[in-house]
Design a protein around this motif. Structure first.
Motif, PDB file in Angstrom:
ATOM      1  N   VAL A  65       1.032  -1.280  -0.048  1.00  6.91           N
ATOM      2  CA  VAL A  65      -0.089   0.024  -0.094  1.00  6.91           C
ATOM      3  C   VAL A  65       0.898   1.313   0.210  1.00  6.91           C
ATOM      4  O   VAL A  65       1.905   1.314   0.946  1.00  6.91           O
ATOM      5  CB  VAL A  65      -1.052  -0.002   1.180  1.00  6.91           C
ATOM      6  CG1 VAL A  65      -1.899   1.251   1.208  1.00  6.91           C
ATOM      7  CG2 VAL A  65      -1.809  -1.339   1.245  1.00  6.91           C
ATOM      8  N   ILE A  66       0.629   2.066  -0.830  1.00  6.15           N
ATOM      9  CA  ILE A  66       1.408   3.522  -0.878  1.00  6.15           C
ATOM     10  C   ILE A  66       0.362   4.635  -0.671  1.00  6.15           C
ATOM     11  O   ILE A  66      -0.676   4.743  -1.295  1.00  6.15           O
ATOM     12  CB  ILE A  66       1.875   3.826  -2.455  1.00  6.15           C
ATOM     13  CG1 ILE A  66       2.815   2.614  -2.897  1.00  6.15           C
ATOM     14  CG2 ILE A  66       2.396   4.984  -2.292  1.00  6.15           C
ATOM     15  CD1 ILE A  66       2.343   1.610  -3.534  1.00  6.15           C
ATOM     16  N   ILE A  67       0.521   5.304   0.690  1.00  3.71           N
ATOM     17  CA  ILE A  67      -0.383   6.122   0.893  1.00  3.71           C
ATOM     18  C   ILE A  67       0.277   7.761   0.326  1.00  3.71           C
ATOM     19  O   ILE A  67       1.241   8.036   0.825  1.00  3.71           O
ATOM     20  CB  ILE A  67      -0.331   6.297   2.447  1.00  3.71           C
ATOM     21  CG1 ILE A  67      -0.872   4.912   3.028  1.00  3.71           C
ATOM     22  CG2 ILE A  67      -1.275   7.296   2.855  1.00  3.71           C
ATOM     23  CD1 ILE A  67      -0.809   4.734   4.523  1.00  3.71           C
ATOM     24  N   GLY A  68      -0.453   8.162  -0.504  1.00  2.00           N
ATOM     25  CA  GLY A  68       0.226   9.391  -1.219  1.00  2.00           C
ATOM     26  C   GLY A  68       0.273   9.106  -2.515  1.00  2.00           C
ATOM     27  O   GLY A  68       0.837   8.449  -3.116  1.00  2.00           O
TER      28      GLY A  68
ATOM     29  N   VAL B 196      -6.350   8.407   5.220  1.00  2.00           N
ATOM     30  CA  VAL B 196      -6.012   7.515   6.116  1.00  2.00           C
ATOM     31  C   VAL B 196      -6.281   8.226   7.517  1.00  2.00           C
ATOM     32  O   VAL B 196      -5.582   9.031   7.852  1.00  2.00           O
ATOM     33  CB  VAL B 196      -4.559   6.850   5.929  1.00  2.00           C
ATOM     34  CG1 VAL B 196      -4.191   6.143   6.905  1.00  2.00           C
ATOM     35  CG2 VAL B 196      -4.405   6.324   4.485  1.00  2.00           C
ATOM     36  N   VAL B 197      -6.627   7.658   8.579  1.00  2.45           N
ATOM     37  CA  VAL B 197      -6.747   7.944   9.707  1.00  2.45           C
ATOM     38  C   VAL B 197      -6.094   7.264  10.835  1.00  2.45           C
ATOM     39  O   VAL B 197      -5.982   7.576  11.927  1.00  2.45           O
ATOM     40  CB  VAL B 197      -8.553   8.031  10.094  1.00  2.45           C
ATOM     41  CG1 VAL B 197      -9.115   8.837   9.158  1.00  2.45           C
ATOM     42  CG2 VAL B 197      -8.940   6.605   9.915  1.00  2.45           C
ATOM     43  N   LYS B 198      -5.958   6.032  10.555  1.00  2.00           N
ATOM     44  CA  LYS B 198      -4.934   5.250  11.559  1.00  2.00           C
ATOM     45  C   LYS B 198      -4.154   4.069  10.780  1.00  2.00           C
ATOM     46  O   LYS B 198      -4.704   3.403   9.857  1.00  2.00           O
ATOM     47  CB  LYS B 198      -6.087   4.526  12.420  1.00  2.00           C
ATOM     48  CG  LYS B 198      -5.312   3.761  13.448  1.00  2.00           C
ATOM     49  CD  LYS B 198      -6.460   3.132  14.686  1.00  2.00           C
ATOM     50  CE  LYS B 198      -5.865   2.014  15.548  1.00  2.00           C
ATOM     51  NZ  LYS B 198      -6.869   1.740  16.644  1.00  2.00           N
ATOM     52  N   VAL B 199      -3.324   3.840  11.489  1.00  2.00           N
ATOM     53  CA  VAL B 199      -2.217   2.465  10.659  1.00  2.00           C
ATOM     54  C   VAL B 199      -1.984   1.511  11.947  1.00  2.00           C
ATOM     55  O   VAL B 199      -1.273   2.271  12.869  1.00  2.00           O
ATOM     56  CB  VAL B 199      -1.100   3.032  10.175  1.00  2.00           C
ATOM     57  CG1 VAL B 199      -0.346   1.663   9.564  1.00  2.00           C
ATOM     58  CG2 VAL B 199      -1.544   4.037   8.892  1.00  2.00           C
TER      59      VAL B 199
ATOM     60  N   MET C 298      -9.020   3.693   6.545  1.00  2.00           N
ATOM     61  CA  MET C 298      -9.129   5.102   5.586  1.00  2.00           C
ATOM     62  C   MET C 298     -10.554   5.402   5.695  1.00  2.00           C
ATOM     63  O   MET C 298     -11.646   4.536   6.026  1.00  2.00           O
ATOM     64  CB  MET C 298      -8.611   4.931   4.306  1.00  2.00           C
ATOM     65  CG  MET C 298      -9.130   3.750   3.667  1.00  2.00           C
ATOM     66  SD  MET C 298      -8.157   3.705   2.016  1.00  2.00           S
ATOM     67  CE  MET C 298      -8.918   2.001   1.480  1.00  2.00           C
ATOM     68  N   LYS C 299     -11.027   6.791   5.346  1.00  2.00           N
ATOM     69  CA  LYS C 299     -12.140   7.164   5.526  1.00  2.00           C
ATOM     70  C   LYS C 299     -12.615   8.188   4.293  1.00  2.00           C
ATOM     71  O   LYS C 299     -11.646   8.807   3.571  1.00  2.00           O
ATOM     72  CB  LYS C 299     -12.333   7.997   6.648  1.00  2.00           C
ATOM     73  CG  LYS C 299     -13.671   8.624   6.874  1.00  2.00           C
ATOM     74  CD  LYS C 299     -13.693   9.321   8.100  1.00  2.00           C
ATOM     75  CE  LYS C 299     -14.979   9.908   8.611  1.00  2.00           C
ATOM     76  NZ  LYS C 299     -15.030  10.959  10.022  1.00  2.00           N
ATOM     77  N   SER C 300     -13.625   8.043   3.564  1.00  2.00           N
ATOM     78  CA  SER C 300     -14.156   8.660   2.698  1.00  2.00           C
ATOM     79  C   SER C 300     -15.548   9.197   3.077  1.00  2.00           C
ATOM     80  O   SER C 300     -16.040   8.766   3.736  1.00  2.00           O
ATOM     81  CB  SER C 300     -14.280   7.960   1.203  1.00  2.00           C
ATOM     82  OG  SER C 300     -15.143   6.996   1.324  1.00  2.00           O
TER      83      SER C 300
ATOM     84  N   VAL D 262     -13.264   2.588   6.300  1.00  2.00           N
ATOM     85  CA  VAL D 262     -13.037   1.286   5.580  1.00  2.00           C
ATOM     86  C   VAL D 262     -11.516   0.658   6.062  1.00  2.00           C
ATOM     87  O   VAL D 262     -10.580   1.669   6.076  1.00  2.00           O
ATOM     88  CB  VAL D 262     -13.079   1.348   4.246  1.00  2.00           C
ATOM     89  CG1 VAL D 262     -12.692   0.053   3.686  1.00  2.00           C
ATOM     90  CG2 VAL D 262     -14.239   1.841   3.495  1.00  2.00           C
ATOM     91  N   SER D 263     -11.523  -0.383   6.688  1.00  2.00           N
ATOM     92  CA  SER D 263     -10.169  -1.062   6.969  1.00  2.00           C
ATOM     93  C   SER D 263      -9.807  -2.218   5.969  1.00  2.00           C
ATOM     94  O   SER D 263     -10.434  -2.863   5.569  1.00  2.00           O
ATOM     95  CB  SER D 263     -10.260  -1.424   8.267  1.00  2.00           C
ATOM     96  OG  SER D 263     -10.524  -0.698   9.259  1.00  2.00           O
ATOM     97  N   VAL D 264      -8.524  -1.898   5.680  1.00  2.00           N
ATOM     98  CA  VAL D 264      -7.900  -2.916   4.547  1.00  2.00           C
ATOM     99  C   VAL D 264      -6.486  -3.652   5.379  1.00  2.00           C
ATOM    100  O   VAL D 264      -5.726  -2.986   5.606  1.00  2.00           O
ATOM    101  CB  VAL D 264      -7.476  -2.516   3.435  1.00  2.00           C
ATOM    102  CG1 VAL D 264      -8.807  -1.955   2.893  1.00  2.00           C
ATOM    103  CG2 VAL D 264      -6.645  -1.341   3.416  1.00  2.00           C
ATOM    104  N   PRO D 265      -6.419  -5.066   5.146  1.00  2.00           N
ATOM    105  CA  PRO D 265      -5.373  -5.618   5.709  1.00  2.00           C
ATOM    106  C   PRO D 265      -4.063  -5.181   4.634  1.00  2.00           C
ATOM    107  O   PRO D 265      -4.426  -5.041   3.525  1.00  2.00           O
ATOM    108  CB  PRO D 265      -5.417  -7.096   5.743  1.00  2.00           C
ATOM    109  CG  PRO D 265      -6.559  -7.146   4.672  1.00  2.00           C
ATOM    110  CD  PRO D 265      -7.273  -5.893   4.719  1.00  2.00           C
ATOM    111  N   TYR D 266      -2.651  -5.262   5.119  1.00  2.00           N
ATOM    112  CA  TYR D 266      -1.824  -4.995   4.180  1.00  2.00           C
ATOM    113  C   TYR D 266      -0.532  -5.661   4.941  1.00  2.00           C
ATOM    114  O   TYR D 266      -0.468  -6.206   5.812  1.00  2.00           O
ATOM    115  CB  TYR D 266      -1.261  -3.481   4.330  1.00  2.00           C
ATOM    116  CG  TYR D 266      -0.660  -2.895   5.518  1.00  2.00           C
ATOM    117  CD1 TYR D 266       0.716  -2.737   5.753  1.00  2.00           C
ATOM    118  CD2 TYR D 266      -1.466  -2.560   6.830  1.00  2.00           C
ATOM    119  CE1 TYR D 266       1.272  -2.396   6.886  1.00  2.00           C
ATOM    120  CE2 TYR D 266      -0.890  -2.229   7.819  1.00  2.00           C
ATOM    121  CZ  TYR D 266       0.313  -1.804   7.708  1.00  2.00           C
ATOM    122  OH  TYR D 266       0.980  -1.500   9.171  1.00  2.00           O
ATOM    123  N   GLY D 267       0.493  -6.044   3.972  1.00  2.00           N
ATOM    124  CA  GLY D 267       1.739  -6.379   4.254  1.00  2.00           C
ATOM    125  C   GLY D 267       2.831  -5.445   4.360  1.00  2.00           C
ATOM    126  O   GLY D 267       3.737  -5.549   5.459  1.00  2.00           O
TER     127      GLY D 267
END
Length: 565
Positions: free
Chosen positions: A231-234, A305-308, A315-317, A323-328
């Protein structure tokens, strides 16, 4: 009194300011400029007035110039500095310069880390007799005592804490910026960043770790999908380029090495705005989004993104809520922030509630006569053209007719654009080819043939130009120092002005997009080759140029190295 934009007048004005700063020196000037391609400080005593000095008189003490930082701004400043006229000291926690635009290429092994760094002592080799370098971090600027407090990580004093102090006559602050997490919980603990060479090396190791971990026999399919979700934030240039590099690494190299898990890999970009690359032309943003869609890169726009946490990104829209998504692995590329030493200094000098140091047109920090700031840690207070419109009109009206012809405007247009960069930015944003379009837009077709304007029509033509007084994207090739260099060096008749070469966005698959001077937009395979040539030519030495080109060649022939070292 209006600001003049002609070279000789502006130089004289700056010379006058320098004399105020140095009343003891009759004809001296401190000329400061910094840019992505070059910088200059020159303090010159007039030989004429001092020719009659007594032979036995001692030579004047060299002024002490301290430069903080070895990034783009600091090294560009030092590049053309005549160090023989100063006692120069450079202080930085890293003893090298890094070509940061290629950091995304380092993350996947397209380019090796050592190919994009040049030792700072080697860069200053020709000036080593006049330059002292200290590998240390400045943690406090004391303007009242004209000293900087530093801490070394490689050596300690008798107290064992490695602290020391360096005094200065002139201080050049070029400390750059740090990451900006916007105080989002969990970002510092769980995300990777892409600001330094060390960051790129950490990402490269972790990418391989993710693939090796997902290849283990005791990992379920659900866990594999989570581990291989990058996941790339930005969605700015850095985030987009890293996503493109990651995709190329996957389809060109990793699918051959990890065929059993290739179907579990997913790359996602999270962007708070409505489009990625929103500082580029809309055509480029659309082209990039369509290409990523074809490549299978998921682009989530309008999400903040509101929390990691260690395994979930929340993340929030406006439309979907949280919405929460799992990531590596998550890479944070969502903006730049202020370094603690700059924040502390701004509080000292009354520049609170700011993100960067405020400077005047001469790059001097407000309320500090001997401190200059350049690069991402500073912003210039750009003067508005409407404040000087009468003076500009009068200077252009050479025949004192009370009107301006198109030729008279064109004769001073270059100087106007240098003194007021917002003029060129406005014309570009409105897709105007030249000043004729700007004048036509204001006076209509009534004077179409003669194109003669009076002062009221001239004011009307430029009335909206100041809306373009804004920050410039902090990418390396579009650093705001380019405009500052153009202003200062042209005013002081310096050489080697570094022109803005445009903005590039590599999109993977040997394709790139570019926004070039003159409102030119280029996209596709040919633009990628233009990117190769520009980035190779912009290397700071022939050594790094050869290394980078050889890395590109090696990748074409043998692929990327997937070793975890």
């Amino acid at each position: 009194m209006g600001f003049f934009f002609f070279a000789s007048r502006a130089a004289a004005r700056f010379l006058g300011e320098a004399r105020i700063i140095h009343p003891g020196v009759s004809t001296a000037a401190l000329l400061v400029a910094a840019a992505s391609g070059g910088g200059l400080v020159a303090y010159a005593d007039s030989a004429g007035e001092n020719a009659s000095s007594e032979p036995s008189q001692e030579a004047p003490r060299k002024k002490k110039v301290v430069v903080l930082g070895t990034g783009w701004a600091g090294t560009s400043f030092l590049k053309d500095l005549d160090c023989s006229k100063y006692e120069v000291k450079v202080i930085s926690p890293r003893n090298y310069f890094a070509f940061t635009p290629l950091l995304p290429s380092v993350t996947c092994g397209t380019v090796e880390a050592r190919s994009i760094v040049e030792p700072i002592r080697k860069m200053l080799d020709k000036k080593r007799k006049d330059v002292a370098f200290y590998e240390a971090e400045c943690f406090k600027i004391d303007a009242s005592k004209k000293a900087v407090h530093c801490r070394s990580a490689v050596g300690t004093n008798f107290d064992g804490n490695g602290d020391f102090m360096v005094d200065y006559d002139y201080l050049v602050v070029a400390l750059g910026a740090t990451v900006n997490t916007f105080n989002t919980p969990g970002v510092m603990e769980n995300c990777y960043f892409l600001k330094e060479v060390e960051d790129a090396q950490k990402i490269r190791r972790n990418v391989i770790d993710c693939f090796e971990k997902a290849s283990l026999p005791n990992i379920s399919e659900e866990e594999k999908r989570k581990i291989l979700h990058f996941v790339i934030i930005g969605g700015g240039p850095t985030g987009v380029e890293f996503a493109a590099e990651m995709h190329d690494f996957l389809v060109e190299d990793l699918v051959k090495l990890y065929p059993a898990i290739q179907d579990f890999v997913k790359i996602t970009i999270i962007q708070s705005g409505e489009h990625i690359l929103n500082m580029f032309d809309q055509r480029i943003a659309t082209f990039a989004e369509m290409k990523f869609q074809r490549d299978g890169i998921e682009v989530n726009t309008g999400f903040r993104v509101v929390k990691v946490s260690d395994d979930l990104i929340t993340m929030k829209s406006k439309s979907l809520g949280e919405v929460s998504v799992p990531y590596g692995m998550a890479v944070w590329s969502a903006g730049i922030g202020t370094r603690p030493v700059i924040m502390d200094f701004m509080q000292q000098i009354g520049q609170t509630n700011r993100r960067v140091l405020a400077t005047n047109e001469w790059l001097r920090v407000h309320e500090c006569d001997n401190i200059y700031a350049i690069g991402d840690c500073a912003s210039i207070t750009q003067r508005k053209i409407m404040d000087d419109i009468s003076t500009v009109f009068k200077m252009a009206d050479k025949d004192n007719s009370g009107t301006l012809t198109l030729k008279e405007i064109n004769d001073v247009l270059e100087d106007i654009c240098i003194r007021y960069p917002q003029v060129e930015l406005y014309m570009k944003s409105m897709h105007m080819l030249d000043i004729r379009d700007l004048i036509k837009d204001a006076i209509g077709d009534s004077h179409k043939e003669s194109m003669v304007v009076n002062i009221e029509e001239f004011k009307k033509a430029l009335s909206h130009v100041d809306s373009q007084v804004k920050s410039i994207p902090a990418t390396a090739q579009h650093n705001k120092d380019t405009i500052l260099l153009n202003v200062l060096t042209r005013w002081t008749n310096a050489k080697n002005i570094q022109k803005h070469l445009g903005q590039f966005a590599p999109l993977g698959g040997e394709q790139a997009a570019a926004e070039l001077p003159g409102d030119w937009v280029s996209m596709g395979h040919s633009t990628q080759w233009l990117w190769y040539s520009v980035y190779a030519s912009k290397q700071v030495s022939w050594r790094t140029r050869m290394l980078v080109v050889s890395d590109w060649t090696r990748r074409f022939i043998f692929g990327r190295d997937s070793s975890r070292i």
